[in-house]
Each structure stands twice: as structure tokens, then as C-alpha cells.
Design a protein around this motif. Structure first.
Motif, PDB file in Angstrom:
ATOM      1  N   LEU A   1       0.802  -1.110   0.106  1.00 58.48           N
ATOM      2  CA  LEU A   1       0.151   0.055  -0.007  1.00 58.48           C
ATOM      3  C   LEU A   1       0.764   1.433   0.060  1.00 58.48           C
ATOM      4  O   LEU A   1       2.111   1.328   0.412  1.00 58.48           O
ATOM      5  N   PRO A   2       0.271   2.311  -0.486  1.00 57.43           N
ATOM      6  CA  PRO A   2       1.224   3.903  -0.632  1.00 57.43           C
ATOM      7  C   PRO A   2       1.509   4.105   0.706  1.00 57.43           C
ATOM      8  O   PRO A   2       0.577   3.877   1.661  1.00 57.43           O
ATOM      9  N   TYR A   3       2.773   4.591   0.997  1.00 60.01           N
ATOM     10  CA  TYR A   3       3.251   5.145   2.290  1.00 60.01           C
ATOM     11  C   TYR A   3       3.690   3.989   3.053  1.00 60.01           C
ATOM     12  O   TYR A   3       4.212   4.284   4.321  1.00 60.01           O
ATOM     13  N   ASN A   4       3.732   2.713   2.963  1.00 59.59           N
ATOM     14  CA  ASN A   4       4.117   1.615   3.712  1.00 59.59           C
ATOM     15  C   ASN A   4       5.517   1.685   4.157  1.00 59.59           C
ATOM     16  O   ASN A   4       5.730   1.472   5.257  1.00 59.59           O
ATOM     17  N   ALA A   5       6.476   2.330   3.178  1.00 57.03           N
ATOM     18  CA  ALA A   5       7.798   1.884   3.631  1.00 57.03           C
ATOM     19  C   ALA A   5       8.363   2.710   4.807  1.00 57.03           C
ATOM     20  O   ALA A   5       9.133   2.460   5.677  1.00 57.03           O
ATOM     21  N   ALA A   6       7.654   4.175   4.847  1.00 58.77           N
ATOM     22  CA  ALA A   6       8.493   5.111   5.787  1.00 58.77           C
ATOM     23  C   ALA A   6       7.705   5.425   6.933  1.00 58.77           C
ATOM     24  O   ALA A   6       8.220   6.035   7.890  1.00 58.77           O
ATOM     25  N   ILE A   7       6.574   4.669   7.249  1.00 53.50           N
ATOM     26  CA  ILE A   7       5.913   5.254   8.468  1.00 53.50           C
ATOM     27  C   ILE A   7       6.831   4.480   9.434  1.00 53.50           C
ATOM     28  O   ILE A   7       6.831   3.169   9.551  1.00 53.50           O
TER      29      ILE A   7
ATOM     30  N   LEU B   1      11.397  11.116   6.034  1.00 48.02           N
ATOM     31  CA  LEU B   1      11.072  10.738   4.775  1.00 48.02           C
ATOM     32  C   LEU B   1       9.474  10.791   4.706  1.00 48.02           C
ATOM     33  O   LEU B   1       8.857  11.413   3.816  1.00 48.02           O
ATOM     34  N   HIS B   2       9.056  10.147   5.656  1.00 52.01           N
ATOM     35  CA  HIS B   2       7.629  10.065   5.772  1.00 52.01           C
ATOM     36  C   HIS B   2       6.827  11.332   6.117  1.00 52.01           C
ATOM     37  O   HIS B   2       5.845  11.705   5.353  1.00 52.01           O
ATOM     38  N   GLU B   3       7.513  12.239   6.735  1.00 53.01           N
ATOM     39  CA  GLU B   3       6.908  13.529   6.758  1.00 53.01           C
ATOM     40  C   GLU B   3       6.935  14.471   5.519  1.00 53.01           C
ATOM     41  O   GLU B   3       6.232  15.447   5.588  1.00 53.01           O
ATOM     42  N   ALA B   4       8.039  14.223   4.944  1.00 57.70           N
ATOM     43  CA  ALA B   4       7.990  14.783   3.488  1.00 57.70           C
ATOM     44  C   ALA B   4       7.434  14.325   2.457  1.00 57.70           C
ATOM     45  O   ALA B   4       7.667  14.697   1.220  1.00 57.70           O
ATOM     46  N   GLY B   5       6.567  13.197   2.779  1.00 51.12           N
ATOM     47  CA  GLY B   5       5.724  12.756   1.620  1.00 51.12           C
ATOM     48  C   GLY B   5       5.926  11.290   1.331  1.00 51.12           C
ATOM     49  O   GLY B   5       5.155  10.518   0.558  1.00 51.12           O
ATOM     50  N   GLY B   6       6.973  10.541   1.918  1.00 48.73           N
ATOM     51  CA  GLY B   6       7.379   9.222   1.737  1.00 48.73           C
ATOM     52  C   GLY B   6       7.798   8.958   0.353  1.00 48.73           C
ATOM     53  O   GLY B   6       8.163   9.850  -0.670  1.00 48.73           O
ATOM     54  N   VAL B   7       7.795   7.456   0.204  1.00 53.08           N
ATOM     55  CA  VAL B   7       8.001   7.089  -1.035  1.00 53.08           C
ATOM     56  C   VAL B   7       7.051   7.654  -2.288  1.00 53.08           C
ATOM     57  O   VAL B   7       7.510   8.105  -3.239  1.00 53.08           O
ATOM     58  N   PRO B   8       5.853   7.669  -2.027  1.00 54.60           N
ATOM     59  CA  PRO B   8       5.132   8.403  -3.164  1.00 54.60           C
ATOM     60  C   PRO B   8       5.548   9.786  -3.408  1.00 54.60           C
ATOM     61  O   PRO B   8       5.160   9.982  -4.700  1.00 54.60           O
TER      62      PRO B   8
END
Ligand code: FES
Length: 578
Positions: free
Chosen positions: A214-220, A317-324
Motif C-alpha cells: 500500500l502507498p506510504y508503507n515504507a516510511a511510516i 522521509l515520511h513527513e516529507a511525503g514518503g516514497v509516493p
């Protein structure tokens, strides 16, 4: 959906005696007829007290189950091997293929209509990808997330890039034992995988790039409640996949692998991912030659300011929008195949339509590219090329890789004399010998650390800087091996030299004092020894004893493991559906 079309029906609605017996035995665990008539969702569980990175999976699995029940499925959790990077010797890579086999066979053997794969530490995600790609039952990847950034005297630390940095300072005598203990206490302070753009972060990001998570999975971050909600959403989505029939073969295409490679180049991802992606693709009969990685790297701007190539961690990275956010930039430049399907049921392009473009703040602004920026815009990249370069030459006819974004710029073009170690034991014995004939310009060469040579291809490629050079202030020098390197490491380290020394590759013919030339820009790796002299040395060469494993898994491994450029998978596991 008609119940008779489900895979699990062959177990629970078999009209023969075993259908009756299986229902009876499932009922012994409290499941009733209604439960067994629903889509059965497997949860591949890798929680282990011997794997700190996967330590939040008991909780995460409960949230996946909530989602599965909400969507009308029945969740069944099952264990597989778990590979914890820090607690296994000699190297987790030795068992990646075993975990892949375990995952594949457990999925195939059980009454599962879809699977949620819970992986996190370095080898667990690629192993699950390989196994699930072969089993080809609907599957989605849910990683456990990165740990929180570490703390030390007001600094934000990233494990394990900073583990290595502080250890080097300690070896050099510039960091006290007391300070080192403080680092030890604060560098890893929560559940989750290493928070820099190491292998675990790279593979989690690649799962998104492939459309497999799912989108955002990587960086949360692992301890963040948003990951619990993501787990619940993954549970719901898995039920839809069981009914909709999106299988790994639907999303693992040549184009989706190219998207994943593009993403890893923009992220400055781990060199290990070259091997893992090649192995995953191989499971679907797709070849990813090293030239493809190199071409995409040359075409892809490096956009992400994360350790070890930059300054920040996955949490930021997650706060900056993550992988998406990174993928959105690549899509804006026409660098992604947007028509590829994802496990969401939408294409990559449709998923990215909902992602906000980079804004104008210090954290994510397109108009501002100072040192605090995390995701850079295409027009002002950190570097014009991606993270990894592929080198070739008479020292690596089958290729070698180097992480060009995480090395000292002055070593990108370098010529020096070899200091050779015949293996890990030889290295440990000699590296800090005060009489070692080595200077900052030397090239450290490690032999017999490849897939068959070690065996298992350990992360030994980032050879330690000799103590006397550390004391003199040297912090990077050229190193070459057939080993791998932790994705968290920084340094001018040429890796995955193919063919490896143990199978007769030229790396095994290098001798102390030979001149070696590396030119990253020209993609060149050259041993300045004549063909005649190499032929003479080859006639005297003897294979190492590691090739003669007496029994068990080590013997299976050495007999069947492929070279690094083919993903180091087993030869009998490559190919499409069984
Ligand atoms: Fe597990 Fe680094 S030790 S990801």
C-alpha cells in the motif's frame, strides 16, 4: 463471489472425506462453517525474539486480522523462518533462499486465498517476495516500518550508518569508551528496521515501487499508530485481492521492475537490492541484466537526502511525503511506467494522482534546496545520476557494483596498489598489523567472500580502514571484493565482483602490489596485469575448501547458488510457475 471458485475450497469444501476432516479439525480451533466459507487470508508471520527488526509483528498481525474480519474474510496466521541481521552467523544471506523456499511452500501447501507478508529486516522482505512470486497466490507486502531516529548528545542518529561512523572514531581513538556506550544506548530506541536508506528501507520502498504494498508503507515508523491503521487497511485489501484475483504475476512485469529500479536509483538505495530484485524477477522468468540497472541509474536523478548518501532518516522521509513523493517526482519527469497495476486495484498512475506535488516548505519545497531538504525536485537534483554504477573490466568480466552516491568523490577515479586478503580470516589477522604495507592510496582487495566462497556472500565488502590509517585521519579508501556491503555503509567500495574468486574469477588472481584502476564515470575496473601473467597465476590457482561442504543446507547452497549478477538464487528455483 461463488465459493466454489476459491482456492481454499479445495481444502474445506472438498466433497471427499478430507473436506469433512479438515472442517472438523478447523472447528477444533473455534472456526465455524461461516468462517470457512469466507476468503481465507494467510498472514505470514516472522515475529521472532531473535529478530529485533520484526519485533512489532504480533501487534501488527492483530490489526491485519481486524481488517480481514471487517472485509468479510477469515485470517489465519502462520509462522515462517525469520532472519534477523544482527543475531545470525555467518550471514543472513546464507538463508535468504531457504526462507524464500519456506514462504513459497507454506503458501502453496495451505488453503490460502490471499496472503499478507509481514517482513522487515534486510533479508526477510526479499525472501518473501521471491517465495510469493513463485507461489503466485494473491499476496501483499506489509513491512514493520523503520525504527525511530537515534539520539546522542543532541544529534539525530541513523542505524547503522552511524554505528559504523562512531565505531571508526572509537578505533581511531577519537571517541571515548564512555561516549561509545552512550551511542550504544541511544542509537536504536524502538521497534523497526534500520532507519537509514539501507537494504530494509530500500526493499520496503521497492515494494511500493512494484505496486506490491500500500502507498506510504515504507516510511511510516514502526511505533507510529499510522502503521497500525495501515495494517488494518492491508487486511481489508487482502480480502478484496482474494476475490479480485490480483496475483504477483499481474504486478511483477518487466515495466514494474524498471519502475522499482528507477525508484531505488532516485533514493540512493542499497546495492543489495540489485541482487534481491534480480532474484525476485528471476522467479517470474524476467531477466534484469546489470546493464539495465546501469542505464536506469544514468537516466535517473538522485533526489533523496537520506543516510548513508545524505543526512536524514525514514522518519523524516515520511513527513516529507514518503516514497509516493519521490515517485510523483519521477512520474512528473515521465520516468515511470504509469500503466502498471498495483495491489490497490489501481495503476501506479492512478495511485500517484492522489499524491500532492512537492510543496514550498523547507521540508518539501520545490523552490528551496538547502541542506534541510529531504526530497529534491527533478529540476534541482542532488546529483544528476542515480545511486548505483555498474563497473566492468578484466577484474570483473561479469560486472561489479559501487554506490556512487555514498563514497568520497576523490576516489571515483583512482589508481592504487593492491593489498590482498585471501578471505575473512586473513583479513582479521592482518588488517591492524602495524607493519602492513598500506597507504591511503592502496586498494584493499578481499577474495573468497562471494556466494560460494564464504559461503553466503556476507556483508564483508566494506573492509575496515587499517587502524594506522584511521589514526592518520583516513576515513575512506578504495576497497574491492566479491562480497556484499550493508546498505547502511558509506565508502568507496566495489562489490559483487563477478565471477567470484572461489569459482576462478580474476579477483582470486590479484596479488599484493598489483596496480588496480577504478573509474566510476567510465564504468571501468581494471587490473594492470598482463594476460600471460594472469594465465600463469590461473594455472597455480586452487579452489577454496568452502566449495567442499560435507552435508546439509550448506552443501545444497554451495552446489546450487548462482552468481551475484543472477541474483544469488538457487538454480532450481529460477523460472515461472511450478
Ligand atoms: Fe534489521 Fe538493519 S538490522 S534492518
Amino acid at each position: 463471489m461463488d465459493a466454489t471458485t476459491r482456492r481454499s475450497d479445495a481444502w474445506f469444501h472438498d466433497p471427499d472425506m478430507y473436506g469433512f476432516v479438515r472442517r472438523a479439525f478447523a472447528k477444533s480451533m473455534g472456526y465455524d462453517d461461516a468462517d470457512l466459507a469466507r476468503p481465507i487470508i494467510g498472514i505470514a508471520q516472522t515475529q521472532s525474539d531473535l529478530n529485533n527488526c520484526n519485533n512489532n509483528f504480533d501487534e501488527l498481525a492483530e490489526y491485519v486480522k481486524r481488517g480481514v474480519w471487517q472485509a468479510g474474510g477469515t485470517p489465519l496466521e502462520f509462522p515462517t523462518i525469520s532472519l534477523g541481521e544482527l543475531f545470525m552467523k555467518p550471514t543472513t544471506m546464507l538463508w535468504r533462499n531457504l526462507m524464500a523456499m519456506d514462504t513459497e511452500e507454506m503458501i502453496r501447501a495451505h488453503p490460502l486465498d490471499a496472503v499478507v507478508l509481514l517482513g522487515n529486516c534486510d533479508k526477510t522482505v526479499p525472501a518473501q517476495m521471491m517465495g510469493a512470486a513463485s507461489a503466485n497466490v494473491p499476496a501483499l507486502i506489509l513491512t514493520g516500518g523503520p525504527h525511530l531516529s537515534g539520539r546522542f548528545r543532541g544529534q539525530s542518529l541513523g542505524a547503522c550508518s552511524d554505528c559504523r561512523r562512531f565505531w571508526a572514531e572509537y578505533r581511531a581513538g577519537t571517541l571515548s569508551e564512555e561516549a561509545l556506550c552512550e551511542v550504544e544506548d541511544g542509537i536504536n530506541r524502538s521497534d523497526g528496521h534500520c532507519t537509514v536508506m539501507g537494504t530494509a528501507s530500500t526493499m520496503a520502498a521497492i515494494a511500493e515501487g512494484l505496486g506490491w504494498a500500500l502507498p506510504y508503507n515504507a516510511a511510516i515508523p514502526a511505533p507510529d499508530a499510522r502503521r497500525l491503521r495501515l495494517a488494518e487497511a492491508a487486511g481489508r485489501r487482502s480480502v478484496a485481492m482474494a476475490s479480485g484475483g490480483i496475483r504477483p504475476s499481474d504486478i511483477l512485469t518487466q515495466n514494474s521492475f524498471e519502475n522499482a529500479i528507477r525508484l531505488m536509483m532516485a533514493l540512493g538505495g542499497s546495492t543489495n537490492a540489485v541482487i534481491h530484485l534480480t532474484a525476485v524477477a528471476g522467479r517470474r522468468g524476467i531477466q534484469l541484466p546489470l546493464e539495465l540497472f546501469d542505464r536506469i541509474s544514468r537516466e535517473t536523478p538522485f533526489l533523496t537526502n537520506l543516510q548513508p548518501s545524505g543526512a536524514f532518516h525514514m522518519e523524516q522521509l515520511h513527513e516529507a511525503g514518503g516514497v509516493p513523493a519521490v515517485m510523483k517526482e519521477l512520474a512528473r519527469g515521465g520516468l515511470l511506467h504509469l500503466e502498471e497495476r498495483t495491489i490497490t486495484g489501481q495503476t501506479i498512475g492512478q495511485v500517484l494522482e492522489r499524491v500532492a506535488p512537492l510543496g514550498a516548505s523547507a521540508a518539501d519545497g520545490t523552490g528551496w534546496c538547502g541542506p534541510d531538504r529531504i526530497v529534491y525536485p527533478l529540476e534541482q537534483p542532488i546529483d544528476t545520476e542515480g545511486g548505483i554504477a555498474v563497473l566492468r573490466g578484466n577484474l570483473a568480466p561479469g560486472g561489479a557494483v559501487i554506490k556512487q552516491t555514498a563514497m568520497s568523490a576523490h576516489l571515483r577515479k583512482h589508481r592504487g596498489r593492491a593489498v590482498v586478503y585471501a578471505g575473512a580470516a586473513d583479513l582479521a589477522h592482518k588488517i591492524d598489523d602495524p607493519s602492513l604495507d598500506v597507504t591511503a592510496d592502496s586498494v584493499l582487495v578481499l577474495q573468497n567472500a562471494g556466494p560460494k566462497g564464504a559461503p553466503g556472500m556476507p556483508e564483508a565488502g566494506s573492509l575496515p580502514i587499517p587502524k594506522k590509517l584511521l589514526a592518520a585521519g583516513v576515513r575512506d579508501m578504495l576497497r574491492i571484493s566479491d562480497a556484499r556491503m550493508s546498505g547502511t555503509a558509506f565508502g568507496a567500495v566495489v562489490l559483487h565482483v563477478t565471477p567470484e574468486a572461489a569459482v576462478g574469477g580474476p579477483l582470486g588472481l590479484v596479488r599484493d602490489g598489483d596496480w588496480i584502476e577504478v573509474d566510476v564515470g567510465a564504468r571501468r575496473l581494471h587490473l594492470e596485469v598482463s594476460d600471460e601473467e594472469l594465465a600463469r597465476r590461473r594455472s597455480e590457482w586452487q579452489p577454496p575448501s568452502s566449495l567442499r561442504q560435507a552435508r546439509g543446507y550448506s552443501r545444497l547452497y554451495v552446489d546450487h547458488v548462482l552468481q551475484a549478477d543472477q541474483g544469488a538464487d538457487f538454480d532450481f528455483l529460477v523460472g515461472g510457475d511450478a
